[in-house]
Design a protein around this motif. Structure first.
Motif, PDB file in Angstrom:
ATOM      1  N   TYR A   1     -14.979  13.520 -49.518  1.00  0.00           N
ATOM      2  CA  TYR A   1     -16.184  14.066 -50.137  1.00  0.00           C
ATOM      3  C   TYR A   1     -16.778  13.015 -51.064  1.00  0.00           C
ATOM      4  O   TYR A   1     -16.086  12.459 -51.900  1.00  0.00           O
ATOM      5  CB  TYR A   1     -15.857  15.329 -50.939  1.00  0.00           C
ATOM      6  N   LYS A   2     -18.061  12.776 -50.912  1.00  0.00           N
ATOM      7  CA  LYS A   2     -18.768  11.840 -51.790  1.00  0.00           C
ATOM      8  C   LYS A   2     -20.023  12.559 -52.280  1.00  0.00           C
ATOM      9  O   LYS A   2     -20.818  13.049 -51.490  1.00  0.00           O
ATOM     10  CB  LYS A   2     -19.136  10.565 -51.032  1.00  0.00           C
ATOM     11  N   PHE A   3     -20.179  12.600 -53.604  1.00  0.00           N
ATOM     12  CA  PHE A   3     -21.312  13.276 -54.214  1.00  0.00           C
ATOM     13  C   PHE A   3     -22.104  12.274 -55.037  1.00  0.00           C
ATOM     14  O   PHE A   3     -21.531  11.354 -55.622  1.00  0.00           O
ATOM     15  CB  PHE A   3     -20.832  14.430 -55.100  1.00  0.00           C
TER      16      PHE A   3
ATOM     17  N   ARG B   1     -24.273  16.299 -52.145  1.00  0.00           N
ATOM     18  CA  ARG B   1     -23.638  15.529 -51.077  1.00  0.00           C
ATOM     19  C   ARG B   1     -24.671  14.812 -50.205  1.00  0.00           C
ATOM     20  O   ARG B   1     -24.876  15.157 -49.041  1.00  0.00           O
ATOM     21  CB  ARG B   1     -22.774  16.472 -50.235  1.00  0.00           C
ATOM     22  N   HIS B   2     -25.324  13.852 -50.793  1.00  0.00           N
ATOM     23  CA  HIS B   2     -26.212  12.957 -50.067  1.00  0.00           C
ATOM     24  C   HIS B   2     -26.389  11.690 -50.895  1.00  0.00           C
ATOM     25  O   HIS B   2     -25.744  11.552 -51.925  1.00  0.00           O
ATOM     26  CB  HIS B   2     -27.560  13.604 -49.716  1.00  0.00           C
ATOM     27  N   GLY B   3     -27.235  10.791 -50.452  1.00  0.00           N
ATOM     28  CA  GLY B   3     -27.362   9.480 -51.075  1.00  0.00           C
ATOM     29  C   GLY B   3     -27.804   9.502 -52.526  1.00  0.00           C
ATOM     30  O   GLY B   3     -28.114  10.550 -53.098  1.00  0.00           O
TER      31      GLY B   3
ATOM     32  N   VAL C   1     -15.498  19.185 -43.690  1.00  0.00           N
ATOM     33  CA  VAL C   1     -15.957  18.137 -42.774  1.00  0.00           C
ATOM     34  C   VAL C   1     -16.443  16.935 -43.570  1.00  0.00           C
ATOM     35  O   VAL C   1     -16.840  17.056 -44.729  1.00  0.00           O
ATOM     36  CB  VAL C   1     -17.080  18.620 -41.815  1.00  0.00           C
ATOM     37  N   ASN C   2     -16.419  15.786 -42.956  1.00  0.00           N
ATOM     38  CA  ASN C   2     -16.945  14.589 -43.594  1.00  0.00           C
ATOM     39  C   ASN C   2     -18.461  14.658 -43.669  1.00  0.00           C
ATOM     40  O   ASN C   2     -19.097  15.424 -42.924  1.00  0.00           O
ATOM     41  CB  ASN C   2     -16.482  13.339 -42.842  1.00  0.00           C
ATOM     42  N   GLY C   3     -19.042  13.870 -44.558  1.00  0.00           N
ATOM     43  CA  GLY C   3     -20.479  13.922 -44.830  1.00  0.00           C
ATOM     44  C   GLY C   3     -21.364  13.830 -43.614  1.00  0.00           C
ATOM     45  O   GLY C   3     -22.346  14.563 -43.480  1.00  0.00           O
ATOM     46  N   GLN C   4     -21.049  12.949 -42.672  1.00  0.00           N
ATOM     47  CA  GLN C   4     -21.893  12.771 -41.499  1.00  0.00           C
ATOM     48  C   GLN C   4     -21.809  13.952 -40.532  1.00  0.00           C
ATOM     49  O   GLN C   4     -22.607  14.061 -39.606  1.00  0.00           O
ATOM     50  CB  GLN C   4     -21.569  11.454 -40.774  1.00  0.00           C
TER      51      GLN C   4
ATOM     52  N   VAL D   1     -32.919  14.411 -44.708  1.00  0.00           N
ATOM     53  CA  VAL D   1     -32.650  15.786 -45.148  1.00  0.00           C
ATOM     54  C   VAL D   1     -31.723  15.681 -46.351  1.00  0.00           C
ATOM     55  O   VAL D   1     -30.646  15.098 -46.264  1.00  0.00           O
ATOM     56  CB  VAL D   1     -31.985  16.618 -44.031  1.00  0.00           C
ATOM     57  N   LEU D   2     -32.150  16.223 -47.476  1.00  0.00           N
ATOM     58  CA  LEU D   2     -31.345  16.205 -48.702  1.00  0.00           C
ATOM     59  C   LEU D   2     -30.554  17.498 -48.802  1.00  0.00           C
ATOM     60  O   LEU D   2     -31.102  18.588 -48.642  1.00  0.00           O
ATOM     61  CB  LEU D   2     -32.233  16.021 -49.928  1.00  0.00           C
ATOM     62  N   ASN D   3     -29.276  17.372 -49.091  1.00  0.00           N
ATOM     63  CA  ASN D   3     -28.353  18.498 -49.128  1.00  0.00           C
ATOM     64  C   ASN D   3     -28.153  18.978 -50.566  1.00  0.00           C
ATOM     65  O   ASN D   3     -27.321  18.450 -51.293  1.00  0.00           O
ATOM     66  CB  ASN D   3     -27.026  18.066 -48.500  1.00  0.00           C
TER      67      ASN D   3
END
Length: 122
Positions: free
Chosen positions: A17-19, A25-27, A50-53, A68-70
Motif C-alpha cells: 500500500y502506498k498513499f 492511494r494515488h500519485g 490488492v496492489n495499487g495498479q 482517475v484520482l482515488n
C-alpha cells in the motif's frame, strides 16, 4: 469447520500500500491537474487486498487513458462519501465523478468533526 490450510496463504502475493501526502492511494498532489476523473468510495475503492495498479480506479484510468484520482477511505460511510464529494468539487473541475456507495445501513458515528485518520483508527 476443519483446520485452516495455512499453506494457501504462503503463496498469496504480497500486497503493498502506498498513499500520498493527503492519505489517498494515488500519485503525489503536485501531479494533480484539476480535471481528472474522481473516484470516491470505501475499502473496495481503496483497493483493500490488492496492489495499487489492480484497484478499479487504476484499471479505469488505463482503460480510458485518462487520470482517475482515488479519494476513498476504508470503512467510509455514504455520509462521508457525500461530504468528500462536496469538498472535492470546490477544488476540482472533474471530467466525471464516480461514487461507489456502500451498504445503505452503514452509518457513521455522530461525531462529524473527526478527521479521516480518526475515523479509521477509532
Amino acid at each position: 469447520m476443519g483446520k485452516k490450510n495455512k499453506s494457501y496463504f504462503s503463496t498469496y502475493p504480497a500486497v503493498h500500500y502506498k498513499f500520498n501526502e493527503l492519505g489517498y492511494r494515488h500519485g503525489p498532489v503536485e501531479h494533480y491537474r484539476g480535471d481528472e476523473i474522481l473516484a470516491i468510495g470505501d475499502n473496495f475503492t481503496v483497493g483493500l487486498g490488492v496492489n495499487g495498479q489492480e484497484t478499479w480506479p487504476e484499471c479505469l484510468a488505463r482503460l480510458l487513458d485518462y487520470p482517475v484520482l482515488n479519494f476513498s477511505l476504508n470503512g467510509a460511510s455514504n455520509d462521508w462519501m457525500a461530504r468528500k464529494t462536496e469538498i472535492l468539487l470546490k477544488y476540482f473541475k472533474p471530467r466525471a465523478v464516480i461514487v461507489h456507495y456502500t451498504f445503505s445501513h452503514r452509518r457513521e458515528a455522530t461525531n462529524k468533526v473527526w478527521t479521516d485518520y480518526e475515523r479509521i483508527t477509532s
